[in-house]
Design a protein around this motif. Structure first.
Motif, short mmCIF file in Angstrom:
data_model
loop_
_atom_site.label_atom_id
_atom_site.label_comp_id
_atom_site.label_asym_id
_atom_site.label_seq_id
_atom_site.Cartn_x
_atom_site.Cartn_y
_atom_site.Cartn_z
N CYS A 66 -3.39 1.06 -5.99
CA CYS A 66 -4.51 0.30 -4.74
C CYS A 66 -5.07 0.40 -3.44
O CYS A 66 -3.54 1.08 -2.68
N PHE A 68 -4.91 -2.12 -1.38
CA PHE A 68 -4.50 -2.55 -0.47
C PHE A 68 -2.87 -2.84 -0.64
O PHE A 68 -2.61 -1.93 -1.14
N ASP A 69 -2.28 -3.50 0.54
CA ASP A 69 -1.19 -3.63 0.23
C ASP A 69 -0.17 -5.36 0.68
O ASP A 69 -0.06 -6.03 1.43
N CYS A 70 -0.58 -6.12 -0.88
CA CYS A 70 -0.14 -7.27 -0.66
C CYS A 70 1.30 -7.45 -1.25
O CYS A 70 1.65 -6.78 -2.02
N TYR A 72 3.19 -9.70 -2.34
CA TYR A 72 4.08 -9.77 -3.78
C TYR A 72 4.12 -9.07 -4.80
O TYR A 72 4.09 -9.47 -6.26
N CYS A 73 3.26 -7.99 -4.42
CA CYS A 73 2.18 -7.72 -5.78
C CYS A 73 3.03 -5.77 -6.43
O CYS A 73 3.06 -4.90 -4.95
N SER A 75 2.16 -3.36 -7.42
CA SER A 75 1.15 -2.13 -7.41
C SER A 75 0.42 -2.16 -5.99
O SER A 75 -0.42 -1.00 -5.50
N ARG A 76 0.93 -2.80 -4.72
CA ARG A 76 0.13 -2.66 -3.56
C ARG A 76 0.78 -0.77 -3.41
O ARG A 76 1.79 -0.29 -3.65
N SER A 111 -7.50 -5.66 -12.58
CA SER A 111 -7.10 -4.19 -12.01
C SER A 111 -6.73 -4.31 -10.55
O SER A 111 -7.06 -4.83 -9.83
N GLY A 112 -5.80 -2.79 -10.27
CA GLY A 112 -6.02 -2.45 -8.60
C GLY A 112 -6.87 -2.26 -8.41
O GLY A 112 -7.82 -2.10 -9.37
N ILE A 113 -7.32 -2.25 -6.88
CA ILE A 113 -8.61 -2.10 -6.36
C ILE A 113 -8.66 -0.23 -6.00
O ILE A 113 -7.67 0.20 -4.88
N LYS A 183 -6.72 -9.51 2.65
CA LYS A 183 -7.51 -10.01 1.65
C LYS A 183 -8.25 -11.55 2.91
O LYS A 183 -7.09 -12.10 3.75
S1 SF4 Z 1 -3.21 -5.10 -7.12
FE1 SF4 Z 1 -4.29 -6.84 -6.10
S2 SF4 Z 1 -3.10 -8.17 -5.49
FE2 SF4 Z 1 -1.70 -6.16 -5.63
S3 SF4 Z 1 -2.07 -5.49 -3.51
FE3 SF4 Z 1 -3.45 -4.53 -5.28
S4 SF4 Z 1 -5.28 -6.03 -4.19
FE4 SF4 Z 1 -3.46 -6.83 -3.47
#
Ligand code: SF4
Lengths: 418, 252
Positions: A66, A68-70, A72-73, A75-76, A111-113, A183
């Protein structure tokens, strides 16, 4: 097939997907046509994990890479974990083979992005398309839309999927800003709006032309994470209510935050999962959807938090003693539904049965009413169990005392929360 | 007090009702089973199942009940629960003794008991729809064994036929010794001879090559979706009672 490699991928990508709590596989009316494989109309849970949650869909991520870096996730981007990605074909094979063995009702693919929203979304759509077109698969497909994906792809997704969801993740915009800086709230609202309008339009078309294609027949849902940010229950339920009303959502799922990451913005790693609170939110949500309660009757400014000791219906009843007792043999269905200890089915049975004869305790018990709760709030043919001299506080104590031993046994791990 | 013995079929039950009304037998006990075993008691009547008589009773029931009402009575009987004949009998009498349709009179104990029985049967039917685990055989037939508490196999036909229209399948009730076979066109009842099948060599060679792989993948999946921090054994067992485990791939 390289069994080892597939097994590893499945382990990683099932593990990363399990925190998404939505699980429903009902609400679609997809039939098995032309002797194909499967149908999607039953909502069957095929198994249950050791934590007691149902398994009805093969719930996996296409990838846990992914950009992104959320916070709580799992997969960040900045979390140091093993990464994997399925090919489109691998997901299709797993789904078909699990389905044929009756392990699952269908697929829930998220999915992760990787790279960007469209690149990712396009792959999700390809999986669904392949299942429908090449395998004549009529089982359930739930796709999680990637925020920021183009309308074109969303539209295509809706043609193959039974349900689409856009996860709100945090109940409020502020909460999201804090934990998912990449996000933005609007990126989630936009696709929800798009889907809502598209679903309405397609339903109209379907009325006119029977042959018009189905579009996400089971509608859209969303998920919010509870307990990672400081929102209270009033804010959470108000926001759920807002989304039910304005986006025609079928379900809002509440996911108690499971601490998996160390981050100073988040609850510490040893914090318990707020299971009782999550459960109370579900109960409150049911009251709104099926029992005719308005959100303000459940939580308000004076009482912004749900009572953790007792369920929200009992909570409402003891705050509103002036409307009780009600006469079971006369009251209308809406009112009977508000009595603690009487569920949907019992309420309907009461209304059917009292046409034949007036009901007493004996009959109510037979119908399935929990007398030890309901007795404080109703009158019926005979008087012996009635308790009418009590205040709301007394009743709460009586009911708690009665269920105490059971309650402590059942919720030992959960009680550690307080 | 008379004891009526019938053969356990729905038609047998309806024939018994016919006899009861024809001979005005008010104090009766209805049991299913062997004529001989019951012959030890006093005043035993054997009910000889008779299609004509059964149909007349069925017609009578159809006049008094909705079609779902009749269907529900049939399902309650299918449950084959011990000692519930008096409920079926009581219910049918209550239906015939009233002018109006009483199937929703939940204050009545027979109506309510029937509704409880149906709930139990439906729950198990639903559980079987969930817990059937097919294994793919060499000839591409998908085979599954079940051992339900009630006789729900006939209630499963519609569901599995419309779901798995493009694969051959067998669902076998080991406890009752009969199964369902769908051959891509129709379903039929079958019984199998397990004396050959159960030899170790035959079992292993009977399964298709990828069967083991998908079982392995499914078990892995099942383990990996569990969230340890939320463990709740009580809830788990409420949903999947232990007696079903021996046929569940993920629990073996
Ligand atoms: S998978 Fe979704 S929630 Fe997890 S870090 Fe990536 S965008 Fe954020």
């Amino acid at each position: 097939m390289n069994v080892e490699r597939i097994t590893e991928k499945l382990n990683i990508l099932a593990d990363a997907a399990k925190y998404d709590v939505s699980c429903a596989s009902s609400g679609s009316k997809r039939k098995n046509e032309n002797k194909g494989l499967g149908n999607a109309s039953n909502g069957i849970c095929h198994s249950y994990t050791e934590d007691g949650r149902c398994v009805s869909l093969l719930k996996i991520l296409l990838t846990n890479h992914c950009i992104f870096d959320c916070a709580y996730c799992v997969s960040r981007k900045n979390n140091d974990i093993k990464r994997a990605a399925f090919t489109v074909q691998e997901v299709v094979d797993l789904t078909i083979n699990f389905y044929r063995r009756n392990y699952i009702e269908g697929l829930f693919l998220s999915s992760g992005i990787f790279k960007n929203a469209d690149y990712t979304m396009e792959r999700l759509v390809r999986v669904a398309k392949k299942l429908r077109h090449e395998h004549n698969f009529n089982g359930y497909i739930h796709l999680k839309s990637i925020p920021g994906a183009s309308d074109e792809l969303m539209r295509e997704a809706g043609l193959y999927a039974d349900r689409l969801s856009v996860n709100l993740e945090m109940p409020t915009e502020a909460g999201l800003k804090l934990l998912a800086p990449d996000k933005n709230h609007q990126d989630m609202i936009d696709p929800m709006n798009f889907l809502k309008n598209e679903i309405i339009q397609r339903t109209e078309e379907k009325k006119l032309f029977k042959k018009a294609p189905m579009f996400a027949p089971a509608g859209q849902s969303t998920q919010v994470i509870i307990g990672a940010t400081p929102e209270n229950d009033q804010q959470i339920l108000q926001s759920a209510n807002y989304f039910y009303k304005n986006f025609n959502l079928k379900r809002v799922y509440y996911s108690g935050y499971v601490p998996v990451l160390k981050d100073k913005r988040l609850p510490a790693l040893n914090t318990s999962v707020p299971m009782v609170r999550e459960n109370r939110l579900y109960q409150a949500d049911w009251l709104m959807r099926f029992y005719g309660f308005h959100v303000n009757e459940i939580v308000d400014n004076d009482q912004p938090l749900l009572d953790l000791d007792i369920d929200p219906k009992l909570g409402w009843a003891i705050r509103n003693m002036q409307v009780f007792p009600i006469d079971i043999n006369k009251a209308d269905l809406q009112m009977i539904l508000r009595v603690p200890g009487i569920g949907l089915q019992s309420a309907q049975k009461i209304v059917s049965a009292r046409k034949f004869a007036k009901l007493g305790w004996e009959q109510l018990k037979r119908i399935g009413v929990a007398i030890n709760r309901a007795r404080y709030f109703i009158t019926c043919k005979n008087k012996e169990f009635e308790r009418r001299d009590l205040t709301g506080q007394n009743i709460k104590q009586f009911i708690l005392a009665e269920s105490q031993s059971k309650y402590i046994k059942n919720t030992q791990t959960q009680l550690n929360l307080f | 007090m008379y004891t009526l013995v019938y053969d356990g079929t729905f038609e047998g039950l309806l024939t018994a009702i016919f006899e009861i009304y024809e001979h005005k037998l008010f104090h009766v006990k209805l049991i299913k089973g062997e004529w001989r075993a019951a012959a030890l008691f006093e005043e035993v009547l054997q009910v000889i199942t008779d299609e004509n008589r059964a149909n007349r009773v069925l017609k009578g029931l159809r006049k008094k009940l909705s079609s779902t009402g009749v269907q529900r009575l049939y399902i309650a009987h299918m449950a084959e629960m011990d000692n519930e004949e008096s409920t079926l009998l009581g219910f049918i009498r209550y239906v015939f003794d009233n002018d109006q349709n009483v199937e929703e009179d939940y204050g009545n104990r027979y109506v309510m008991r029937i509704s409880e029985i149906i709930k139990m049967v439906r729950r198990e039917k639903h559980r079987m729809e969930a817990f059937v685990r097919f294994q793919k055989l060499k000839d591409e037939t998908f085979y599954s064994a079940i051992e339900p508490d009630f006789n729900v196999l006939p209630l499963l036909i519609r569901h599995f036929k419309s779901r798995y229209a493009d694969q051959k399948w067998i669902i076998y009730d080991i406890k009752r010794g009969y199964g369902l076979y769908y051959d891509l066109h129709d379903t039929q009842y079958i019984s199998l001879d397990f004396s050959e099948v159960n030899k170790p060599d035959n079992v292993i060679t009977a399964f298709s090559e990828d069967e083991g792989i998908y079982q392995h993948l499914w078990k892995n999946y099942f383990t990996n979706v569990n969230i340890v921090a939320r463990k709740n054994t009580k809830l788990h067992l409420r949903h999947i009672p232990r007696r079903y485990w021996r046929h569940l791939t993920e629990k073996i």
